[in-house]
Design an enzyme around this catalytic site. Sequence first.
Site, PDB file in Angstrom:
ATOM      1  N   TRP A 103       2.574   9.008 -19.655  1.00 34.51           N
ATOM      2  CA  TRP A 103       3.621   9.103 -18.624  1.00 34.51           C
ATOM      3  C   TRP A 103       4.831   9.859 -19.137  1.00 34.51           C
ATOM      4  CZ3 TRP A 103       1.456   8.606 -14.275  1.00 34.51           C
ATOM      5  CH2 TRP A 103       0.464   7.644 -14.044  1.00 34.51           C
ATOM      6  N   ASP A 148      12.262   5.506 -17.488  1.00 34.55           N
ATOM      7  CA  ASP A 148      11.158   5.150 -16.602  1.00 34.55           C
ATOM      8  C   ASP A 148      10.791   3.710 -16.961  1.00 34.55           C
ATOM      9  OD1 ASP A 148       8.727   4.681 -15.387  1.00 34.55           O
ATOM     10  OD2 ASP A 148       7.734   6.480 -16.161  1.00 34.55           O
ATOM     11  N   LYS A 174       3.967  -1.891 -10.235  1.00 35.19           N
ATOM     12  CA  LYS A 174       3.570  -2.496 -11.498  1.00 35.19           C
ATOM     13  C   LYS A 174       4.153  -3.897 -11.660  1.00 35.19           C
ATOM     14  CE  LYS A 174       1.475   1.317 -12.702  1.00 35.19           C
ATOM     15  NZ  LYS A 174       2.186   2.451 -13.301  1.00 35.19           N
TER      16      LYS A 174
HETATM   17  C1  LIG Z   1       2.151   3.994 -13.224  1.00 39.19           C
HETATM   18  C2  LIG Z   1       3.251   4.676 -13.945  1.00 39.19           C
HETATM   19  C3  LIG Z   1       3.802   5.874 -13.466  1.00 39.19           C
HETATM   20  C4  LIG Z   1       3.305   6.573 -12.225  1.00 39.19           C
HETATM   21  O1  LIG Z   1       3.719   5.871 -11.104  1.00 39.19           O
HETATM   22  P1  LIG Z   1       3.386   6.394  -9.629  1.00 39.19           P
HETATM   23  O2  LIG Z   1       4.250   5.505  -8.795  1.00 39.19           O
HETATM   24  O3  LIG Z   1       1.926   6.190  -9.412  1.00 39.19           O
HETATM   25  O4  LIG Z   1       3.772   7.813  -9.541  1.00 39.19           O
HETATM   26  C5  LIG Z   1       4.854   6.417 -14.184  1.00 39.19           C
HETATM   27  N1  LIG Z   1       5.319   5.848 -15.299  1.00 39.19           N
HETATM   28  C6  LIG Z   1       4.813   4.696 -15.786  1.00 39.19           C
HETATM   29  C7  LIG Z   1       5.375   4.107 -17.033  1.00 39.19           C
HETATM   30  C8  LIG Z   1       3.761   4.083 -15.118  1.00 39.19           C
HETATM   31  O5  LIG Z   1       3.240   2.944 -15.601  1.00 39.19           O
END
Ligand SMILES: *Cc1c(COP(=O)(O)O)cnc(C)c1O
Length: 356
Positions: free
Chosen positions: A99, A166, A190
């Site tokens: 990511w 993030d 998540k």
């Molecule tokens: C799942 C995830 C993403 C991507 O998220 P989307 O909402 O599917 O674009 C980005 N960063 C992390 C750390 C993730 O776990």
Amino acid sequence: MKKHNFGAGPCILPQSVLAAAAAAIKDFNGIGLSVLEISHRTKDWEAVMDECRALWKELLNIPDGYQVLFLGGGASMQFMQVPYNLLNKKAAYLDTGVWANKAAKEAKLFGEVEIVASSKDKNYTYIPKGYTISKDADYFHITTNNTIYGSEIHEDMDSPINLVADMSSDIMSRPVDVSKYALIYGGAQKNVGPAGVTFVIVREDILGKVDRTLPSMMDYRIHAKEGSMYNTPPVISIFIMKETLKWLKSIGGVPEIQKRNIAKAELLYDEIDRNKMFVGTVNTEDRSLMNICFVMAEGYGDKEEAFMEFAKKAGMVGIKGHRSVGGFRASTYNALPIESVQAMVDCMKEFEKQNA
Ligand SMILES: *Cc1c(COP(=O)(O)O)cnc(C)c1O
């Protein structure tokens, strides 16, 4: 049979939240219409937006001067929207996995990207330390929890420049000192709700500093001014996020969930370390409390499929490791009860008894 949902995302949600969502889809607030079919410009809906924002501020102790936005496009869109709004010349990124890499790749479309440190040399099994953050960069981007590799930055770091994080997969899992960050973002699916809504917590004073002209939908300031209703918001995702946060508050908020998350992670890591058939993949001090990765220990490689079958029969769901790590990944997000972790541990113990 009872299923134990260890899926890495979308995440397990509390049963009470699913029940509230089902009820609101049938009849929202007793008004005789579904939450899906009312105008987002009604008082009933605006109350949901207000409550959701208020819960974010309360649960994370978000100080004044920050906006909480609910947007579309997922965390993946933030990989682009962050540099669009913040990157003038150069940005610094910490490379801790898939990511983080995707985020850096998008930023390169807007300017220079400096990778200040990387743990790629050991397949991202640790968090780099002791690096220097360039003071001439516009911001420093980190991924606090690496969902795929199972490593996590456990503390809020001091950064000499604007810190952007993030937090898709560890938001609301532990208290966060929001004042140390200029911007925090993530997909809700998540740990705080379903897919379809993205949260962005942004300090207002960092906006409006780039030279480029921003399309309206990309401009955080426009979404802030319009209360995240510049266009039609993803109502059901926001509704379920609000219910998930209400549930979190009802059980004692972030400090309480942190205690539970630590207890769950310790239970499983202790078994991984004790059981001679399994071995953890991540440097001990950097182990994630949300995504617990492990593989078969040396000499037991041929038992991987057998364990997968064994665990499946015991009700374990979503434990297959990501293809870049292999083995197993058990995600222990907020809504996963410790009973599920205990069931997993029992399953590992029994498998060892029968096979080692
Ligand atoms: C799942 C995830 C993403 C991507 O998220 P989307 O909402 O599917 O674009 C980005 N960063 C992390 C750390 C993730 O776990």
